[in-house]
Design a protein around this motif. Structure first.
Motif, PDB file in Angstrom:
ATOM      1  N   ASN A  41       0.891  -1.155  -0.013  1.00 53.97           N
ATOM      2  CA  ASN A  41      -0.059  -0.091  -0.003  1.00 53.97           C
ATOM      3  C   ASN A  41       0.853   1.331   0.102  1.00 53.97           C
ATOM      4  O   ASN A  41       0.572   2.333  -0.869  1.00 53.97           O
ATOM      5  CB  ASN A  41      -1.061   0.040   1.174  1.00 53.97           C
ATOM      6  N   THR A  42       1.941   1.340   0.840  1.00 56.37           N
ATOM      7  CA  THR A  42       2.800   2.260   0.793  1.00 56.37           C
ATOM      8  C   THR A  42       3.509   2.564  -0.463  1.00 56.37           C
ATOM      9  O   THR A  42       3.616   3.822  -0.899  1.00 56.37           O
ATOM     10  CB  THR A  42       3.701   2.327   2.135  1.00 56.37           C
ATOM     11  N   LYS A  43       3.984   1.543  -0.906  1.00 56.83           N
ATOM     12  CA  LYS A  43       4.702   1.888  -2.298  1.00 56.83           C
ATOM     13  C   LYS A  43       3.577   2.032  -3.528  1.00 56.83           C
ATOM     14  O   LYS A  43       4.018   2.985  -4.436  1.00 56.83           O
ATOM     15  CB  LYS A  43       5.583   0.598  -2.702  1.00 56.83           C
ATOM     16  N   ALA A  44       2.707   1.758  -3.164  1.00 57.71           N
ATOM     17  CA  ALA A  44       1.489   2.108  -4.427  1.00 57.71           C
ATOM     18  C   ALA A  44       1.162   3.545  -4.324  1.00 57.71           C
ATOM     19  O   ALA A  44       0.953   4.111  -5.301  1.00 57.71           O
ATOM     20  CB  ALA A  44       0.138   1.211  -4.224  1.00 57.71           C
ATOM     21  N   ASP A  45       1.223   3.774  -3.172  1.00 54.08           N
ATOM     22  CA  ASP A  45       0.816   5.586  -2.975  1.00 54.08           C
ATOM     23  C   ASP A  45       2.247   6.175  -3.523  1.00 54.08           C
ATOM     24  O   ASP A  45       2.042   7.260  -4.106  1.00 54.08           O
ATOM     25  CB  ASP A  45       0.767   5.880  -1.510  1.00 54.08           C
ATOM     26  N   TYR A  46       3.201   5.634  -3.487  1.00 53.59           N
ATOM     27  CA  TYR A  46       4.508   6.196  -3.929  1.00 53.59           C
ATOM     28  C   TYR A  46       4.707   6.340  -5.632  1.00 53.59           C
ATOM     29  O   TYR A  46       4.975   7.132  -6.092  1.00 53.59           O
ATOM     30  CB  TYR A  46       5.520   5.695  -3.113  1.00 53.59           C
ATOM     31  N   SER A  47       4.760   5.115  -5.919  1.00 53.34           N
ATOM     32  CA  SER A  47       4.473   4.711  -7.221  1.00 53.34           C
ATOM     33  C   SER A  47       4.005   3.391  -7.620  1.00 53.34           C
ATOM     34  O   SER A  47       4.561   2.626  -7.179  1.00 53.34           O
ATOM     35  CB  SER A  47       6.054   5.151  -8.002  1.00 53.34           C
ATOM     36  N   ARG A  48       3.088   3.473  -8.637  1.00 56.51           N
ATOM     37  CA  ARG A  48       2.524   2.257  -9.158  1.00 56.51           C
ATOM     38  C   ARG A  48       3.633   1.318  -9.774  1.00 56.51           C
ATOM     39  O   ARG A  48       3.601  -0.167  -9.458  1.00 56.51           O
ATOM     40  CB  ARG A  48       1.400   2.336  -9.988  1.00 56.51           C
TER      41      ARG A  48
ATOM     42  N   GLU B  29      -6.304   3.325 -10.270  1.00 55.08           N
ATOM     43  CA  GLU B  29      -7.576   3.984 -10.614  1.00 55.08           C
ATOM     44  C   GLU B  29      -8.605   3.326 -11.546  1.00 55.08           C
ATOM     45  O   GLU B  29      -8.564   2.263 -12.130  1.00 55.08           O
ATOM     46  CB  GLU B  29      -6.973   5.396 -11.431  1.00 55.08           C
TER      47      GLU B  29
ATOM     48  N   ARG C 279      -3.300   8.305 -16.299  1.00 55.15           N
ATOM     49  CA  ARG C 279      -2.479   8.948 -15.571  1.00 55.15           C
ATOM     50  C   ARG C 279      -2.117  10.403 -15.673  1.00 55.15           C
ATOM     51  O   ARG C 279      -1.674  10.572 -16.835  1.00 55.15           O
ATOM     52  CB  ARG C 279      -1.175   7.973 -15.320  1.00 55.15           C
TER      53      ARG C 279
END
Length: 433
Positions: A130-137, A174, A185
């Motif tokens: 989750n943390t890394k998805a918020d940073y960059s997919r 998204e 994006r």
């Protein structure tokens, strides 16, 4: 370096529970093919009953082959061991190995590195994703791949019983647009150049050693390692096309001392993917520049017969030597600063090239082929003014090929269109001829 050579024990026995310090514990004896025996102490149990229950569980694990031999290994040590011992031997690409090392060091170890492998839970893994998805997919997808592969390796090597990564997915992206299924994006338009800015960059770069590199990037969309690997023999002078079939970089699993000085990172290696091998049209402006550069090449070869390295590279030094991967950096940033151009990355010139094609309504499938993308689609983000279309490096949809190429006739049409695509800059460069 971590040593996991103890996993292949051939026999075992478990001692009876006994008092240990302020509580109870027991010992596990593991026997190996060479006759040696390793002992593991299991202690810290408050009661004899609790210790016996744990002993029975250990015996069951030894019977079914799930006993963890390396219970004290932390995530950081294991991940570095996996990179060097497993991944480095299995991958043919140094770039892949280097990129995975970066993901491990910069994105996994800072979050999970101090945890024992045995203590990593599914909740820890989901939080990481989750943390890394918020940073960059794209980073999150790499993290997920690395965690899956490395933790399965950990199970095989008896570092953990089961993988806590299995079945854990990334948070939903998204919501896709209706019908097309494309994910969009938002991309900063400041990361690409306008045609007028390209004109300035091309004109001003003529006075630097990276003029050819700039053209290959912004007018043909080549990656930087591909640019350094382009040879005059790759040019079809009749049809005015260029074959992209190599790049310069490091040969994987090799040592620097095995190569001539200053050539370790300039070896001819395969391209990023099979789709990266492509034949693309050469714009007239670039074709004329190649002919002029060839004259300079011949002149240098004739006047430096004893020292010139006739390697056939278009982008080379006056001695014929290949350029390094970062050679362009100093000149490029200086060009941007001195001419009031946006401070964008070198790779953003490749994105600019893709943008120009899409803004001219070229078939996205054809553009994808030109870019050498591994998958069959480049998704696009259309800005509010409907004029800015960016299409490099955003999520791809594999089955888009069926939508773009429904029949063989479309395929032939695509091939024709592919060879007709060039970026026409002549009207912006009146002195180019």
């Amino acid at each position: 370096m971590l040593d996991l050579s103890l996993k292949n024990y051939v026999d075992w026995r478990v001692a009876q529970v006994m008092p240990v310090r302020s509580g109870f514990g027991y010992r596990v004896f593991l026997k190996y093919p060479d006759g040696s025996e390793k002992i593991q102490q299991k202690s810290g149990f408050k009661t004899e009953k609790e210790a016996n229950k744990a002993r029975e569980k250990t015996i069951a694990e030894l019977y079914n082959g799930t006993f963890v031999v390396y219970a004290k290994v932390n995530v950081a040590d294991f991940m570095m061991f996996w990179l060097e011992t497993d991944l480095k031997k299995r991958t043919d690409s140094y770039e892949t190995y280097y990129n995975y090392c970066g993901i491990v060091r910069n994105h996994i170890i800072p979050i999970l590195g101090k945890k024992k492998m045995m203590d990593v839970t599914r909740g820890d893994v989901q939080k990481l994703f989750n943390t890394k998805a918020d940073y960059s997919r794209s980073v999150a997808e790499l993290v997920k791949t690395i965690m899956n592969v490395s933790f399965r390796y950990a199970v095989t090597n008896k570092v953990i019983r089961v993988s806590p990564v299995d079945g854990i997915g990334l948070p939903k992206a998204e919501k896709p647009q209706q019908k097309s299924g494309f994910r969009t994006r938002r991309i900063d338009t400041q990361k690409t150049l306008t045609m007028e800015q390209i004109q300035i960059l091309l004109e001003k770069s003529k006075d630097t050693p990276i003029h050819m590199q700039v053209m290959f990037n912004v007018l043909m969309g080549l990656r930087r390692s591909e640019i350094n690997g382009v040879k005059y023999s790759d040019v079809d002078y009749i049809n005015r096309t260029l074959k992209v079939e190599r790049q310069l970089g490091r040969v994987h699993n090799t040592a620097k001392e095995n190569f001539a000085p200053k050539t370790f990172t300039k070896q001819e290696v395969g391209l990023k993917t099979k789709s990266s091998c492509r034949e693309i049209p050469i714009p007239d402006y670039v074709f004329e520049a190649i002919l002029k550069e060839r004259q300079v090449y011949e002149k240098n070869r004739n006047r430096r017969k004893g020292t010139f390295q006739d390697l056939d590279y278009i982008c080379c030094s006056t001695f014929g030597r290949a350029r390094s991967k970062g050679f362009h950096c100093r000149y490029y940033k200086q060009l941007l600063a001195e001419n009031g151009l946006p401070d964008i990355r070198w790779h953003d010139l490749r994105s600019t090239y893709c943008t120009l094609l899409l803004k001219e309504a070229f078939n996205p499938k054809a553009v994808s082929k030109l870019m050498g993308h591994a998958k069959e689609i480049i998704t696009m983000d259309v800005y509010a003014d409907n004029r800015g279309i960016i299409a490099d490096g955003v999520p791809e949809i594999e089955d888009y090929m069926k939508e773009v190429l429904p029949n063989p006739e479309e395929t032939e049409k695509l091939k024709k269109e592919l060879l007709e695509i060039v970026v026409d800059v002549t009207e912006f460069l009146p002195h180019a001829g």
